[in-house]
Design a protein around this motif. Structure first.
Motif, PDB file in Angstrom:
ATOM      1  N   ARG A 106      10.163 -14.980  -0.380  1.00 18.23           N
ATOM      2  CA  ARG A 106      10.772 -13.598  -0.116  1.00 18.23           C
ATOM      3  C   ARG A 106      10.184 -12.670  -0.221  1.00 18.23           C
ATOM      4  O   ARG A 106      10.817 -11.628   0.564  1.00 18.23           O
ATOM      5  N   LEU A 107       9.460 -12.274  -1.787  1.00 13.70           N
ATOM      6  CA  LEU A 107       9.065 -10.887  -2.413  1.00 13.70           C
ATOM      7  C   LEU A 107       8.050 -10.608  -1.405  1.00 13.70           C
ATOM      8  O   LEU A 107       8.143  -9.667  -0.520  1.00 13.70           O
ATOM      9  N   MET A 108       7.187 -11.679  -0.639  1.00 14.83           N
ATOM     10  CA  MET A 108       6.541 -11.631   0.533  1.00 14.83           C
ATOM     11  C   MET A 108       7.008 -10.342   2.143  1.00 14.83           C
ATOM     12  O   MET A 108       6.162  -9.916   2.427  1.00 14.83           O
ATOM     13  N   MET A 109       8.678 -10.975   2.314  1.00 14.19           N
ATOM     14  CA  MET A 109       8.945 -10.547   3.310  1.00 14.19           C
ATOM     15  C   MET A 109       9.465  -9.281   3.008  1.00 14.19           C
ATOM     16  O   MET A 109       9.099  -8.451   3.741  1.00 14.19           O
ATOM     17  N   GLU A 110       9.818  -9.346   1.768  1.00 14.15           N
ATOM     18  CA  GLU A 110      10.196  -7.411   1.983  1.00 14.15           C
ATOM     19  C   GLU A 110       9.355  -6.809   1.448  1.00 14.15           C
ATOM     20  O   GLU A 110       9.261  -5.605   2.129  1.00 14.15           O
ATOM     21  N   HIS A 111       8.049  -7.378   0.772  1.00 13.56           N
ATOM     22  CA  HIS A 111       6.629  -5.949   1.117  1.00 13.56           C
ATOM     23  C   HIS A 111       6.273  -5.336   2.481  1.00 13.56           C
ATOM     24  O   HIS A 111       6.101  -4.795   2.895  1.00 13.56           O
ATOM     25  N   VAL A 112       6.280  -6.670   3.316  1.00 15.29           N
ATOM     26  CA  VAL A 112       5.500  -6.491   4.862  1.00 15.29           C
ATOM     27  C   VAL A 112       6.752  -5.348   5.173  1.00 15.29           C
ATOM     28  O   VAL A 112       6.620  -4.894   6.360  1.00 15.29           O
ATOM     29  N   LEU A 113       8.208  -6.299   4.849  1.00 16.20           N
ATOM     30  CA  LEU A 113       9.352  -5.657   5.947  1.00 16.20           C
ATOM     31  C   LEU A 113       9.213  -3.655   4.952  1.00 16.20           C
ATOM     32  O   LEU A 113       9.778  -3.192   6.535  1.00 16.20           O
ATOM     33  N   LEU A 114       8.717  -3.977   4.369  1.00 17.51           N
ATOM     34  CA  LEU A 114       8.269  -1.867   4.127  1.00 17.51           C
ATOM     35  C   LEU A 114       7.443  -1.728   4.911  1.00 17.51           C
ATOM     36  O   LEU A 114       7.592  -0.662   5.202  1.00 17.51           O
ATOM     37  N   VAL A 115       6.999  -2.297   5.176  1.00 18.72           N
ATOM     38  CA  VAL A 115       5.336  -1.909   6.147  1.00 18.72           C
ATOM     39  C   VAL A 115       5.678  -1.953   7.619  1.00 18.72           C
ATOM     40  O   VAL A 115       5.843  -0.742   7.740  1.00 18.72           O
ATOM     41  N   SER A 116       6.246  -2.706   8.158  1.00 25.41           N
ATOM     42  CA  SER A 116       7.298  -2.943   8.890  1.00 25.41           C
ATOM     43  C   SER A 116       7.975  -0.990   9.823  1.00 25.41           C
ATOM     44  O   SER A 116       8.586  -0.996  10.417  1.00 25.41           O
ATOM     45  N   ILE A 117       9.498  -1.052   8.390  1.00 23.18           N
ATOM     46  CA  ILE A 117       9.929   0.016   8.808  1.00 23.18           C
ATOM     47  C   ILE A 117       9.053   1.899   8.743  1.00 23.18           C
ATOM     48  O   ILE A 117       9.589   2.333   9.691  1.00 23.18           O
ATOM     49  N   LEU A 118       8.146   1.673   7.757  1.00 19.90           N
ATOM     50  CA  LEU A 118       6.632   2.709   7.762  1.00 19.90           C
ATOM     51  C   LEU A 118       6.172   2.989   9.022  1.00 19.90           C
ATOM     52  O   LEU A 118       6.056   4.012   9.878  1.00 19.90           O
ATOM     53  N   HIS A 119       5.853   2.089   9.608  1.00 15.29           N
ATOM     54  CA  HIS A 119       5.480   1.423  10.753  1.00 15.29           C
ATOM     55  C   HIS A 119       5.755   2.090  11.660  1.00 15.29           C
ATOM     56  O   HIS A 119       5.455   3.190  12.757  1.00 15.29           O
ATOM     57  N   HIS A 120       7.052   1.398  12.022  1.00 12.40           N
ATOM     58  CA  HIS A 120       8.132   1.810  13.453  1.00 12.40           C
ATOM     59  C   HIS A 120       8.659   4.297  13.216  1.00 12.40           C
ATOM     60  O   HIS A 120       8.309   4.378  13.760  1.00 12.40           O
ATOM     61  N   ASN A 121       9.100   4.040  11.632  1.00 13.65           N
ATOM     62  CA  ASN A 121       9.386   5.434  11.107  1.00 13.65           C
ATOM     63  C   ASN A 121       8.779   6.611  10.908  1.00 13.65           C
ATOM     64  O   ASN A 121       8.568   7.554  11.515  1.00 13.65           O
ATOM     65  N   VAL A 122       7.402   6.163  10.497  1.00 18.49           N
ATOM     66  CA  VAL A 122       6.405   7.342  10.573  1.00 18.49           C
ATOM     67  C   VAL A 122       5.082   7.320  11.558  1.00 18.49           C
ATOM     68  O   VAL A 122       4.908   7.667  11.952  1.00 18.49           O
ATOM     69  N   GLY A 123       4.577   5.988  12.113  1.00 16.28           N
ATOM     70  CA  GLY A 123       3.574   6.124  12.561  1.00 16.28           C
ATOM     71  C   GLY A 123       3.088   5.058  12.675  1.00 16.28           C
ATOM     72  O   GLY A 123       2.754   4.088  11.565  1.00 16.28           O
ATOM     73  N   ILE A 124       2.235   4.380  14.053  1.00 17.09           N
ATOM     74  CA  ILE A 124       1.687   2.568  13.657  1.00 17.09           C
ATOM     75  C   ILE A 124       0.375   2.684  13.171  1.00 17.09           C
ATOM     76  O   ILE A 124       0.221   1.891  12.329  1.00 17.09           O
ATOM     77  N   ALA A 182      -1.541  -0.139  11.175  1.00 17.06           N
ATOM     78  CA  ALA A 182      -2.283  -0.676  11.921  1.00 17.06           C
ATOM     79  C   ALA A 182      -3.848  -0.781  10.753  1.00 17.06           C
ATOM     80  O   ALA A 182      -5.091  -1.739  10.179  1.00 17.06           O
ATOM     81  N   HIS A 183      -3.474   0.672   9.443  1.00 16.87           N
ATOM     82  CA  HIS A 183      -4.091   0.245   8.428  1.00 16.87           C
ATOM     83  C   HIS A 183      -4.064  -0.730   7.775  1.00 16.87           C
ATOM     84  O   HIS A 183      -5.153  -1.374   6.823  1.00 16.87           O
ATOM     85  N   PHE A 184      -3.172  -1.471   7.490  1.00 14.19           N
ATOM     86  CA  PHE A 184      -2.333  -2.368   6.335  1.00 14.19           C
ATOM     87  C   PHE A 184      -3.166  -3.661   6.547  1.00 14.19           C
ATOM     88  O   PHE A 184      -3.811  -4.528   6.010  1.00 14.19           O
ATOM     89  N   LEU A 185      -2.677  -3.902   8.067  1.00 15.57           N
ATOM     90  CA  LEU A 185      -3.218  -4.650   8.778  1.00 15.57           C
ATOM     91  C   LEU A 185      -4.983  -5.234   8.919  1.00 15.57           C
ATOM     92  O   LEU A 185      -5.753  -6.150   8.937  1.00 15.57           O
ATOM     93  N   GLU A 186      -5.291  -4.083   9.745  1.00 16.53           N
ATOM     94  CA  GLU A 186      -6.881  -4.031   8.662  1.00 16.53           C
ATOM     95  C   GLU A 186      -7.526  -4.835   7.678  1.00 16.53           C
ATOM     96  O   GLU A 186      -8.237  -5.903   8.265  1.00 16.53           O
ATOM     97  N   ALA A 187      -6.710  -4.250   6.717  1.00 16.81           N
ATOM     98  CA  ALA A 187      -7.368  -4.345   5.350  1.00 16.81           C
ATOM     99  C   ALA A 187      -7.006  -6.217   4.794  1.00 16.81           C
ATOM    100  O   ALA A 187      -8.188  -6.474   4.420  1.00 16.81           O
ATOM    101  N   VAL A 188      -6.213  -5.920   5.514  1.00 15.70           N
ATOM    102  CA  VAL A 188      -5.323  -7.680   5.578  1.00 15.70           C
ATOM    103  C   VAL A 188      -6.070  -8.837   5.837  1.00 15.70           C
ATOM    104  O   VAL A 188      -7.201  -9.857   5.495  1.00 15.70           O
ATOM    105  N   VAL A 189      -6.227  -8.502   7.485  1.00 15.16           N
ATOM    106  CA  VAL A 189      -7.536  -9.435   8.176  1.00 15.16           C
ATOM    107  C   VAL A 189      -9.059  -8.938   7.763  1.00 15.16           C
ATOM    108  O   VAL A 189      -9.108 -10.754   7.947  1.00 15.16           O
ATOM    109  N   LYS A 190      -9.292  -7.979   7.546  1.00 13.82           N
ATOM    110  CA  LYS A 190     -10.803  -8.165   6.389  1.00 13.82           C
ATOM    111  C   LYS A 190     -11.141  -9.181   5.255  1.00 13.82           C
ATOM    112  O   LYS A 190     -12.231  -9.538   5.050  1.00 13.82           O
ATOM    113  N   LYS A 191     -10.007  -8.786   4.391  1.00 12.85           N
ATOM    114  CA  LYS A 191     -10.074 -10.039   3.194  1.00 12.85           C
ATOM    115  C   LYS A 191      -9.549 -11.251   4.090  1.00 12.85           C
ATOM    116  O   LYS A 191     -10.650 -11.976   3.196  1.00 12.85           O
TER     117      LYS A 191
END
Length: 340
Positions: free
Chosen positions: A80-98, A102-111
């Motif tokens: 649940r905690l994980m989903m809430e964190h990612v949901l925040l990223v997704s809202i910012l992704h849609h409202n602020v800019g992709i 993209a920045h968060f995804l790249e960091a996660v995949v590289k790690k």
């Protein structure tokens, strides 16, 4: 002009900048610590204000660092905690800019790539996979990346990988089936083939058998066969996401990026973020190669060429531009062709 490397060095020396970043980190950290489903609306609003008030790069770096520290731990994070964190990223992704997602995804995949190569005993890999899975659940990333990761795991096929495949399928299996049933079917066939050849390798066969059963349940769309599968929390948060996202472009902002592109982003640029792609060719080429490069108009009819002649398009480049404008389907098509 100060090159980026030198600029970065100057920034690290700049005490004022460091103090500013420290203050920003504290503010973002405070918001992330208070994050929960009921106050997601107000926190995402405050984060958007911070994005408007500070540089995008600083905000992306700060947010990604804080989320990675919070979510990538040696013990399994509560879903649940994980989903809430990612949901925040997704809202910012849609409202602020992709570039936020993209920045968060790249960091996660590289790690994830780095940790999957090491023999880490903790649950960091699972936590990183959960982040990617929920980025897919909340329409930040396209299923292409999930299939790439699954293929990579199936090709290695050790006990650790089997565990990760199961974990990922349990989280996003039915969404994958909906998005690309054929790719999922191919993946299942490949996994069955690997399982039959690797049977002697594993002492404990039950895990492999369980994975194959899970895959068959997915293929047959049978949710009851997957223990602990509950789509309800994701659905509830998706509903909340729809309420909080300003723009109506849900699918348009999905990043159609492959695993290979993300891992080689530093060498070849980030084509999925506007203005960040780079072909790897030097900016200024020598004049000899310029003369050899023929203008490529594509196949155009003699009728168009005749029109170009009538309009007195008397050089190659004028003819090319004229043909592009006359044969394009719409403004985007014309733009792409003119760039070429």
């Amino acid at each position: 002009y100060v090159p980026p490397q030198v600029r970065r060095a100057q920034e690290t020396l700049d005490d004022k900048k460091r103090e500013e970043l420290g203050r920003l980190k504290k503010m973002v950290n405070g918001l992330i610590n208070r994050l929960s489903e009921p106050n997601l609306s107000s926190i995402s609003g405050q984060m958007e204000e911070l994005y408007m008030a500070n540089s995008r790069k600083d905000m992306n770096d700060t947010l990604t660092d804080i989320l990675m520290n919070a979510c990538v731990t040696a013990v399994a994070m509560p879903a649940r905690l994980m989903m809430e964190h990612v949901l925040l990223v997704s809202i910012l992704h849609h409202n602020v800019g992709i570039e936020v997602g993209a920045h968060f995804l790249e960091a996660v995949v590289k790690k994830f790539d780095e940790l999957s190569k090491s023999d880490a005993e903790g649950k960091e890999c699972e936590n990183l996979l959960a982040l990617v899975a929920h980025l897919y659940n909340f329409h930040v990333v396209h299923c292409l990346l999930i299939f790439d990761i699954l293929k990579k795991l199936v090709s290695t096929f050790t006990e650790k990988e089997i565990e990760l495949i199961l974990f990922l399928l349990k989280n996003v299996g039915f969404s994958l089936r909906k998005d690309d049933a054929l790719a999922l079917k191919e993946l299942i066939t490949e996994a069955q083939r690997k399982a039959s050849t690797a049977e002697k390798k594993f002492q404990d066969q039950t895990r492999v058998r369980f994975m194959l059963e899970t895959m068959l349940a997915l293929r047959n769309n049978d949710m009851r066969k997957i223990p602990g599968y509950d789509p309800e929390p994701v659905e509830r948060l998706r509903k909340l996401q729809r309420a909080l996202v300003h723009s109506s472009s849900g699918k348009d902002t999905q990043l159609r990026v492959s695993l290979e592109s993300l891992l080689s982003a530093d060498q070849v640029g980030r084509w999925w973020i506007v203005g960040s792609s780079w072909s790897g060719a030097p900016m200024i080429s020598d004049t000899n190669s310029k003369t050899q490069q023929k203008l490529h108009v594509g196949k155009v009819s003699s009728k168009i060429m005749e029109l170009a002649r009538k309009q007195r398009m008397n050089t190659d480049i004028r003819r090319s531009i004229f043909c592009v404008l006359m044969t394009s389907e719409d403004f985007m098509d014309a733009f792409e062709k003119l760039l070429k």
